[in-house]
Design a protein around this motif. Structure first.
Motif, short mmCIF file in Angstrom:
data_model
loop_
_atom_site.label_atom_id
_atom_site.label_comp_id
_atom_site.label_asym_id
_atom_site.label_seq_id
_atom_site.Cartn_x
_atom_site.Cartn_y
_atom_site.Cartn_z
N ARG B 111 15.29 -9.07 -6.04
CA ARG B 111 15.41 -10.48 -5.69
C ARG B 111 16.80 -10.79 -5.12
O ARG B 111 16.93 -11.45 -4.09
CB ARG B 111 15.17 -11.30 -6.96
CG ARG B 111 15.16 -12.78 -6.78
CD ARG B 111 14.91 -13.48 -8.13
NE ARG B 111 15.27 -14.88 -8.01
CZ ARG B 111 14.46 -15.81 -7.52
NH1 ARG B 111 13.26 -15.49 -7.13
NH2 ARG B 111 14.87 -17.06 -7.42
N ARG B 112 17.81 -10.28 -5.76
CA ARG B 112 19.18 -10.52 -5.29
C ARG B 112 19.42 -9.87 -3.94
O ARG B 112 20.03 -10.45 -3.05
CB ARG B 112 20.18 -10.00 -6.32
CG ARG B 112 21.61 -10.19 -5.84
CD ARG B 112 22.64 -9.61 -6.78
NE ARG B 112 22.71 -10.35 -8.02
CZ ARG B 112 23.52 -10.04 -9.03
NH1 ARG B 112 24.28 -8.97 -8.93
NH2 ARG B 112 23.55 -10.76 -10.11
N ASN B 175 18.65 -18.00 -13.36
CA ASN B 175 19.83 -18.51 -12.68
C ASN B 175 21.11 -17.94 -13.30
O ASN B 175 22.02 -17.53 -12.58
CB ASN B 175 19.85 -20.04 -12.79
CG ASN B 175 20.98 -20.66 -11.99
OD1 ASN B 175 21.11 -20.42 -10.80
ND2 ASN B 175 21.82 -21.44 -12.65
N ARG B 176 21.15 -17.91 -14.61
CA ARG B 176 22.34 -17.37 -15.28
C ARG B 176 22.56 -15.92 -14.87
O ARG B 176 23.69 -15.50 -14.59
CB ARG B 176 22.13 -17.48 -16.79
CG ARG B 176 23.37 -17.32 -17.61
CD ARG B 176 23.03 -17.57 -19.08
NE ARG B 176 24.06 -17.02 -19.92
CZ ARG B 176 25.16 -17.65 -20.27
NH1 ARG B 176 25.37 -18.87 -19.86
NH2 ARG B 176 26.07 -17.06 -21.03
N ALA B 178 21.57 -14.49 -12.14
CA ALA B 178 21.90 -14.36 -10.71
C ALA B 178 23.40 -14.41 -10.50
O ALA B 178 23.93 -13.75 -9.61
CB ALA B 178 21.22 -15.48 -9.93
N PHE B 179 24.11 -15.20 -11.32
CA PHE B 179 25.55 -15.33 -11.14
C PHE B 179 26.34 -14.41 -12.05
O PHE B 179 27.44 -13.99 -11.71
CB PHE B 179 25.99 -16.77 -11.38
CG PHE B 179 25.54 -17.70 -10.31
CD1 PHE B 179 26.08 -17.60 -9.04
CD2 PHE B 179 24.57 -18.65 -10.55
CE1 PHE B 179 25.66 -18.44 -8.03
CE2 PHE B 179 24.14 -19.49 -9.54
CZ PHE B 179 24.69 -19.39 -8.28
N MET B 180 25.81 -14.12 -13.22
CA MET B 180 26.60 -13.38 -14.21
C MET B 180 26.22 -11.91 -14.27
O MET B 180 26.88 -11.14 -14.97
CB MET B 180 26.39 -14.00 -15.60
CG MET B 180 26.47 -15.52 -15.57
SD MET B 180 28.09 -16.15 -15.98
CE MET B 180 27.96 -16.11 -17.75
#
Lengths: 210, 210
Positions: B111-112, B175-176, B178-180
């Motif tokens: 996904r990323r 979401n968490r 995706a960033f962390m």
């Protein structure tokens, strides 16, 4: 005199940050060069290096600057919600403002950039998450707790409710845009309708009933 | 003989795709080379080119292969939901399975990767979106329509309800993460609790009431 020199310096710095935002979001971290930033800012490369030690520091500054400006958009909207009397109407208005803010092209580009670089710069990713997402939902959680005290909501876990509410409002267009880029266009009316439905679902689960 | 040769060929192709998935998700599109894929697959570069004309074609194949395997995970879980008698319990089970499936590290990495390359390969991004997200939520929408016919839900716009339900279940940890990245870890119990709350909120808004 010192004051005016500092003002000019702050102005130049802001110009470089704005130029860097454009270069980073257009070309990605690896594709961006300090030369391109200097050219975009109409400054010499030497000037850019007077303000920023290296590309990594400039990148972190650009990300956090965007985050802080975003928070200034969301904060008064959340504060207005805390004082609401007609919660149904106030929540719809807040939802519409939130979705419009998230779908701002500059916010979308920055979000994608930070995600793409999360492996290379985990600290930037973490700070982006905490200063944008977590700070805004934290303020919203306080507001939901306040509205629960006021008898307008029944929320047991304000932080989780704030996250779920935000996702109910923003998820559908945000996800579509993440994969489809500019091909995923929405009219204001479509975004407003999605915001309204998110607010409705939230009130069905966390409202005090009709 | 032809059958066995085709079988060997399909097997080799699958090995190359698996190797390419690992190389792309680790190094990104630009950082991946056909040499690295060949080395990871234990094949010669010539063999890799026998199956895939270029890196771009291999990338598209890897993305869509991951999507198709993901759909095979989600499809039977949605079909089971359509036949449910105790919807409350069945929806919680479905939500838990959905969240566990999305939080699979391979799915998260893919996904990323696709998001990061959405500007470079808009067609791959669009096909990823349509064959993973849109296909799965489309099947879920049919299921919600069926459950509405059966009197177990009251859903007027099944597609939108399917999207909102999915986001209620997966958004917070997705979401968490995706960033962390790996810093955002969740226990199975935490994921199950988030899934349960997503199902509860959905039923509050779209259920037929207690």
């Amino acid at each position: 005199m010192a004051g005016r020199r500092e003002e000019r310096s702050a102005h130049k710095r802001a110009e470089i940050v704005a130029a860097a935002r454009k270069v980073f979001t257009t070309h990605g971290y690896l594709g961006a060069s300090m030369d391109a930033v200097a050219a975009e800012a109409g400054a010499s490369k030497r000037t850019v290096y007077q303000y920023f030690a290296d590309k990594e520091q400039l990148f972190a500054t650009v990300v956090l600057d965007t985050v802080d400006r975003g928070h200034e958009y969301f904060r008064p909207r959340i504060e207005a919600l805390a004082e609401a009397d007609d919660l149904d109407e106030a929540l719809r208005r807040h939802a519409r403002g939130t979705l419009a803010g998230i779908m701002n092209p500059e916010v979308l580009q920055m979000r994608r950039l930070v995600m793409a670089e999360a492996d290379r710069f985990p600290e930037v990713g973490r700070e982006y998450f905490e200063r944008s997402w977590a700070r805004t939902t934290g303020l919203l959680a306080e507001t939901f707790a306040r509205l629960t005290e006021r008898g307008l909501l029944k929320v047991a876990d304000p932080e989780r409710a704030a996250l779920l509410y935000t996702w109910l409002v923003v998820s559908i267009p945000l996800n579509r845009t993440a994969f489809m880029g500019n091909a995923a266009t929405y009219t204001v009316a479509e975004l407003d309708e999605l915001a309204d439905e998110g607010a409705r679902v939230f009130l069905a689960a966390y409202g005090v009933g009709g």
